[in-house]
Each structure stands twice: as structure tokens, then as C-alpha cells.
Design a protein around this motif. Structure first.
Motif, short mmCIF file in Angstrom:
data_model
loop_
_atom_site.label_atom_id
_atom_site.label_comp_id
_atom_site.label_asym_id
_atom_site.label_seq_id
_atom_site.Cartn_x
_atom_site.Cartn_y
_atom_site.Cartn_z
N LYS A 5 88.16 72.20 150.79
CA LYS A 5 88.24 70.85 150.23
C LYS A 5 89.72 70.45 150.25
O LYS A 5 90.52 70.99 149.51
N SER A 57 86.24 67.68 153.74
CA SER A 57 85.71 69.04 153.82
C SER A 57 85.18 69.26 155.23
O SER A 57 84.89 68.31 155.96
N TYR A 88 81.05 69.63 149.29
CA TYR A 88 81.88 70.79 149.64
C TYR A 88 81.17 72.11 149.33
O TYR A 88 81.78 73.17 149.31
#
Length: 137
Positions: A12, A21, A86
Motif C-alpha cells: 500500500k 496497491s 489492499y
């Protein structure tokens, strides 16, 4: 070693302009990608999936919104709630799967290690359970 489903945390990259991401093989994914598809505009109360793959592995990410992934190994069902872009769910072969409880505007991204092959699908739950039993005998 028996492979098990697992939530994988993706990189991230934080930025005031928006976050980013990604996933790559072999760093985040345990397989090379052969196919990518996405599920969207799912009406309330509808389910997707309802099958298992004999050989195909998948990685599922909620790019937007949320949904639940129900995985059954032939004996036990486990539910994974995906709601962050993510995190992704690695799904090995031979797990019965269904995607449920889609939020409004949910977007599910799925990548797999194989091209589409109808012969790889098991679409009957009893056939799936029998295949799991014979695999361990």
C-alpha cells in the motif's frame, strides 16, 4: 504440503493524491496470472460462484465495496469478508466457493493461474465432496 486459503496483504503506497496497491508474481501471488475477470453490478441478494475448480487457483480482491467469500473444503465452511483493496484472498484448487453479500457498487477482481476451461469446473456440491473424499483415500 497442503495449500490453504489465506488473506494476503498487498503493498500500500500512501500518497495525498490517492493510494496505490498492486500484486505481482512471485512476490505477492503464488502463481503466474493466466486470466483476469471481474464481477460487478450484482443485484441485492444474489450469489456468484457456486462451484469448485479441479486445478485452477485464484486470487480475489474487493477493488470497491465489499462482499463475502464462502469457501468449503468438503467438511468445513469458512467465510472471508473482503472490503479493502489492499487485501486479497488466495484460493487454492479444490475449494467450493461462492461470493455473497455484495454491497452497492461492489467490484470483485479475480485473477487465476489458468485460462477458462469448463472441464475444470465441478458444479455439483455432492460431486465436489465425493472428489475430495477420493483424493484423500
Amino acid at each position: 504440503m497442503k495449500e490453504s486459503p489465506q488473506i494476503l496483504e498487498l503493498p500500500k503506497i500512501m500518497d495525498k493524491r490517492g493510494n496505490l496497491s498492486f500484486f505481482e508474481h512471485p512476490k505477492q501471488l503464488p502463481f503466474e496470472i493466466a486470466r483476469t475477470y471481474w464481477i460487478y453490478d450484482v443485484p441485492g441478494g444474489e450469489k456468484r460462484g457456486g462451484h469448485a475448480f479441479k486445478e485452477q487457483q485464484e486470487f480475489i480482491v474487493a477493488l470497491s465495496g465489499s462482499f463475502d467469500v464462502h469457501l468449503h473444503d468438503g467438511q468445513v465452511e469458512r467465510i472471508y469478508s473482503l472490503n479493502r483493496s489492499y487485501y486479497g484472498l488466495y484460493v487454492p484448487k479444490m475449494y467450493w466457493r461462492s461470493l455473497e453479500n455484495f454491497s452497492t457498487n461492489a467490484l470483485a477482481l479475480i485473477v487465476s493461474d489458468r485460462p477458462f476451461d469448463e472441464l475444470d469446473y465441478i458444479r455439483d456440491f455432492e460431486d465436489f465432496k465425493n472428489a475430495k473424499l477420493t483424493a484423500y483415500v
